[in-house]
Design a protein around this motif. Sequence first.
Motif, mmCIF file in Angstrom:
data_model
loop_
_atom_site.group_PDB
_atom_site.id
_atom_site.type_symbol
_atom_site.label_atom_id
_atom_site.label_comp_id
_atom_site.label_asym_id
_atom_site.label_seq_id
_atom_site.Cartn_x
_atom_site.Cartn_y
_atom_site.Cartn_z
ATOM 1 N N GLY A 87 0.841 -1.186 0.000
ATOM 2 C CA GLY A 87 0.000 0.000 0.000
ATOM 3 C C GLY A 87 0.881 1.242 0.000
ATOM 4 O O GLY A 87 0.583 2.243 -0.656
ATOM 5 N N GLY A 88 1.984 1.166 0.730
ATOM 6 C CA GLY A 88 2.945 2.271 0.783
ATOM 7 C C GLY A 88 3.518 2.595 -0.593
ATOM 8 O O GLY A 88 3.677 3.761 -0.948
ATOM 9 N N HIS A 89 3.808 1.553 -1.387
ATOM 10 C CA HIS A 89 4.346 1.793 -2.725
ATOM 11 C C HIS A 89 3.338 2.573 -3.575
ATOM 12 O O HIS A 89 3.700 3.452 -4.348
ATOM 13 C CB HIS A 89 4.685 0.472 -3.433
ATOM 14 C CG HIS A 89 5.732 -0.327 -2.724
ATOM 15 N ND1 HIS A 89 6.783 0.255 -2.062
ATOM 16 C CD2 HIS A 89 5.908 -1.662 -2.569
ATOM 17 C CE1 HIS A 89 7.548 -0.681 -1.534
ATOM 18 N NE2 HIS A 89 7.031 -1.861 -1.822
ATOM 19 N N ALA A 90 2.051 2.211 -3.440
ATOM 20 C CA ALA A 90 1.007 2.914 -4.188
ATOM 21 C C ALA A 90 0.893 4.351 -3.693
ATOM 22 O O ALA A 90 0.720 5.287 -4.482
ATOM 23 C CB ALA A 90 -0.326 2.190 -4.041
ATOM 24 N N TYR A 91 1.014 4.534 -2.376
ATOM 25 C CA TYR A 91 0.983 5.877 -1.788
ATOM 26 C C TYR A 91 2.082 6.737 -2.397
ATOM 27 O O TYR A 91 1.840 7.854 -2.868
ATOM 28 C CB TYR A 91 1.164 5.759 -0.272
ATOM 29 C CG TYR A 91 1.279 7.074 0.473
ATOM 30 C CD1 TYR A 91 0.153 7.671 1.046
ATOM 31 C CD2 TYR A 91 2.511 7.715 0.622
ATOM 32 C CE1 TYR A 91 0.257 8.864 1.728
ATOM 33 C CE2 TYR A 91 2.626 8.914 1.297
ATOM 34 C CZ TYR A 91 1.490 9.494 1.851
ATOM 35 O OH TYR A 91 1.597 10.685 2.528
ATOM 36 N N ASP A 92 3.295 6.191 -2.419
ATOM 37 C CA ASP A 92 4.429 6.945 -2.955
ATOM 38 C C ASP A 92 4.205 7.279 -4.433
ATOM 39 O O ASP A 92 4.456 8.406 -4.869
ATOM 40 C CB ASP A 92 5.724 6.146 -2.796
ATOM 41 C CG ASP A 92 6.100 5.965 -1.333
ATOM 42 O OD1 ASP A 92 5.552 6.704 -0.491
ATOM 43 O OD2 ASP A 92 6.937 5.087 -1.035
ATOM 44 N N ALA A 93 3.712 6.306 -5.199
ATOM 45 C CA ALA A 93 3.493 6.515 -6.633
ATOM 46 C C ALA A 93 2.494 7.652 -6.851
ATOM 47 O O ALA A 93 2.719 8.566 -7.648
ATOM 48 C CB ALA A 93 2.990 5.229 -7.281
ATOM 49 N N PHE A 94 1.382 7.586 -6.120
ATOM 50 C CA PHE A 94 0.325 8.592 -6.273
ATOM 51 C C PHE A 94 0.841 9.982 -5.884
ATOM 52 O O PHE A 94 0.631 10.964 -6.581
ATOM 53 C CB PHE A 94 -0.869 8.193 -5.403
ATOM 54 C CG PHE A 94 -2.097 9.017 -5.622
ATOM 55 C CD1 PHE A 94 -3.015 8.661 -6.599
ATOM 56 C CD2 PHE A 94 -2.342 10.142 -4.853
ATOM 57 C CE1 PHE A 94 -4.147 9.413 -6.797
ATOM 58 C CE2 PHE A 94 -3.480 10.910 -5.056
ATOM 59 C CZ PHE A 94 -4.388 10.547 -6.036
ATOM 60 N N LYS A 95 1.560 10.030 -4.755
ATOM 61 C CA LYS A 95 2.029 11.326 -4.252
ATOM 62 C C LYS A 95 3.085 11.941 -5.167
ATOM 63 O O LYS A 95 3.111 13.150 -5.367
ATOM 64 C CB LYS A 95 2.603 11.156 -2.842
ATOM 65 C CG LYS A 95 1.539 10.890 -1.789
ATOM 66 C CD LYS A 95 0.786 12.177 -1.468
ATOM 67 C CE LYS A 95 -0.305 11.894 -0.448
ATOM 68 N NZ LYS A 95 -1.049 13.077 -0.045
ATOM 69 N N ILE A 96 3.962 11.087 -5.711
ATOM 70 C CA ILE A 96 4.998 11.605 -6.613
ATOM 71 C C ILE A 96 4.340 12.221 -7.849
ATOM 72 O O ILE A 96 4.695 13.315 -8.286
ATOM 73 C CB ILE A 96 5.992 10.483 -7.006
ATOM 74 C CG1 ILE A 96 6.898 10.163 -5.816
ATOM 75 C CG2 ILE A 96 6.826 10.886 -8.224
ATOM 76 C CD1 ILE A 96 7.856 9.005 -6.041
ATOM 77 N N LEU A 97 3.341 11.514 -8.373
ATOM 78 C CA LEU A 97 2.610 12.039 -9.529
ATOM 79 C C LEU A 97 1.972 13.386 -9.205
ATOM 80 O O LEU A 97 2.118 14.364 -9.952
ATOM 81 C CB LEU A 97 1.508 11.058 -9.932
ATOM 82 C CG LEU A 97 1.787 10.115 -11.080
ATOM 83 C CD1 LEU A 97 0.576 9.232 -11.311
ATOM 84 C CD2 LEU A 97 2.116 10.887 -12.342
ATOM 85 N N CYS A 98 1.266 13.434 -8.058
ATOM 86 C CA CYS A 98 0.561 14.661 -7.678
ATOM 87 C C CYS A 98 1.549 15.802 -7.491
ATOM 88 O O CYS A 98 1.315 16.927 -7.930
ATOM 89 C CB CYS A 98 -0.238 14.457 -6.400
ATOM 90 S SG CYS A 98 -1.665 13.424 -6.651
ATOM 91 N N LYS A 99 2.669 15.475 -6.821
ATOM 92 C CA LYS A 99 3.660 16.521 -6.564
ATOM 93 C C LYS A 99 4.212 17.055 -7.882
ATOM 94 O O LYS A 99 4.397 18.266 -8.053
ATOM 95 C CB LYS A 99 4.798 15.948 -5.702
ATOM 96 C CG LYS A 99 5.636 17.032 -5.044
ATOM 97 C CD LYS A 99 6.664 16.460 -4.093
ATOM 98 C CE LYS A 99 7.625 17.574 -3.667
ATOM 99 N NZ LYS A 99 8.806 17.095 -2.984
ATOM 100 N N GLY A 100 4.424 16.138 -8.838
ATOM 101 C CA GLY A 100 4.900 16.551 -10.157
ATOM 102 C C GLY A 100 3.919 17.488 -10.839
ATOM 103 O O GLY A 100 4.298 18.539 -11.359
ATOM 104 N N ILE A 101 2.636 17.100 -10.806
ATOM 105 C CA ILE A 101 1.614 17.925 -11.462
ATOM 106 C C ILE A 101 1.499 19.291 -10.770
ATOM 107 O O ILE A 101 1.394 20.325 -11.415
ATOM 108 C CB ILE A 101 0.247 17.207 -11.468
ATOM 109 C CG1 ILE A 101 0.353 15.897 -12.237
ATOM 110 C CG2 ILE A 101 -0.822 18.089 -12.076
ATOM 111 C CD1 ILE A 101 -0.851 14.994 -12.109
ATOM 112 N N GLU A 102 1.574 19.269 -9.457
ATOM 113 C CA GLU A 102 1.460 20.524 -8.700
ATOM 114 C C GLU A 102 2.623 21.481 -9.006
ATOM 115 O O GLU A 102 2.420 22.686 -9.137
ATOM 116 C CB GLU A 102 1.414 20.238 -7.195
ATOM 117 C CG GLU A 102 0.013 20.409 -6.630
ATOM 118 C CD GLU A 102 -0.174 19.664 -5.320
ATOM 119 O OE1 GLU A 102 0.838 19.321 -4.673
ATOM 120 O OE2 GLU A 102 -1.336 19.427 -4.951
#
Lengths: 386, 296
Positions: free
Chosen positions: A316-331
């Motif tokens: 679940g942590g890996h998915a968390y990191d993936a999602f957050k990295i994407l969001c941070k990139g878009i932001e």
Amino acid sequence: MKKLFALSLSVLTLWAVSLFFVAPDDAQADEIKIGAIIAETGGAAFLGIPEARTLRMLTDEVNARGGVAGNTIKLIIKDSGGDPAKAVSFAKQLIEEEKVFAIIGPSTSGETMAIKDICDKNKTLLVSCASTKAIVDPVAKHVFKTPQNDSLAVEMIYLEMQKKGISKIAVAVGGTGFGKMGGKFLNEMAPQFGITVLENEVYDPKSTDLSSLVTKFMANKEVEAVVNWSIVPAQAILAKNMRQAGWDVPLFLSHGFGNIKYVELGGAALEGVFFPAGRLLVADSLPESHPQKAVLVKYTTDYQAMFNNEPVSTFGGHAYDAFKILCKGIETVGKADTAMVIDAIENMTFVGTGGIFTLTPTDHSGLKLEAFEMLTVKDGKFALAN
Amino acid sequence: MNPDLFFQYMLAGITYGFLYAIVAIGFNIIYNTTGIINFAQGEFVMLGGMFAITLNNILPLPLAIAAAVVITMLIGALLEILFIRWLDNPSVLRMIIITIGLSILIRELALHFWGETVFSLPYFTGNELSTVSILGAKVSPQVLWVIGVSIIMVTALSLFFKFTFTGQQMRACAANRLAARLCGINAKNMVTFSFMLSAGIGAVAGSVISPITYTQYDIGPGLAIKGFTVAILGGLGNSVAAVIAGLLLGLIESFSIIVIPLAFQEAVSISILLIILFVRPHGLFGRSDTASLKEF
């Protein structure tokens, strides 16, 4: 009567068609579609279920806050069952039909390797939740991953063996992409650490009993430790069969063991095994000053509040990191522009559940050996080994 | 090879062997009364395990298993009544296709009810670490449970077929259905009963093996293929032969790892199945003249 029927039918058709064509246009202005290919079923379900839950939780959370850079996230999860062939067709569907901005997953290494080129050729961002080093080596412009490299996990295990004075080992791997790549690294890297691999076996991911395998390993009296590299429930069976055969050499597992459900399956047989993992599983034991502490505690609290106190897993942590990295990139960029977001991710430092990511154009994984801790199982719970 | 290791391999083989044999016996019972292979046999094993695990949350273990066996037997009967009984003189092929369909149906329903998760019953005695020493080899006490329960089941079945009136009626149907009906035996009821019996045996098996192999919604087909191999190997319809054939296959699988990598274990058993089908389709212990009497 017939005419009336035809008339109402055509009106209905028009209405239905209008639904299809008009509605998405309205929404498209401020919606970012993110696809996810997750093994919610099948042998890798212990990885996929917490991943899918995490993604749904984060999507709701982000959208409730007003989205990413003013865009709401639309999450489309496809269940691949851990099957590379299905992952390929879902990847094509997500890219060509859904026209997603990015894909998170797949859960397993075999699946990720199957769609790596597809995503790269179609210029669709892929942030994988699978671990093998081959996903980011060689680097593909559009492909990233969040779990620690399997080669790092091997290094971690071999360093621990050196400390314990173990030099002759037997290797059993589950017959999946993850298992095969792990077996390759275990054999290739052993000489660098002065370790000899005496026995090698691959077992069927659907195995129900591995006692003959254990007997074969036992027959080699020189074996000082066993490494079991797998993501399937059968990894618990091997531990049981070893202990039941009265064989108590140290057992090392991979970072594919990071879900407490595996411990529940193997029960007492898994007490005292060693495996490298991110710090998520031992967040409580970290000092307050640790840079990851806040992230780990928040994710654990949120996840458990949402899902009935179910223990978190590294997956679940890996998915968390993936999602957050994407969001941070878009932001950072302010809009969903693939080339610009990749640029942002390649210059990003991100504190996640798997470790502190330092992503660069040549390193699309971003984690170092420090991301790992050596863990063990104590009284049915994960604990620091040292 | 030293004797300790030899016995260690042997016990592993015997465990597999009895597992396969119980499934094979389930095949045999239905084959004897209907002449068909019930491909949903593996699903009975799965259902038995799953019901026992679910019921064990509210009932003590022995009661949970007993209840699971009864429920699975009722399901077996229900399936026969709903899908087979009313068919008017069906061809063997048609019935086999029906059982394949049933097996898929049951699996999907199980997926719906229990999900993907892997479950297991607690060990009947001791826990994951308990071992028993036999002739220098060490095994889990659960292995002894599997062997013991299988032996009791095979013995009880033989006695049942030999000495009880129902058992004799079932055998009469197996020998000559028309003649049995002329003697006033309700052949249709016997078929239903054979489904119940083999469902029950499957359920018992599913419960005893659960601590060793775990139970998941899709364990059925794998078990069914192994059970089928063993049933063919021993000669269809013969339960004692099934036990011997099961042990043989189990031991071959277990010892094969000395020379062949484990990854090819499945290939070994499938090869044996193919060889037997080509060379001795009536099985090791069957007679070719009796086999030819059965219609395939």
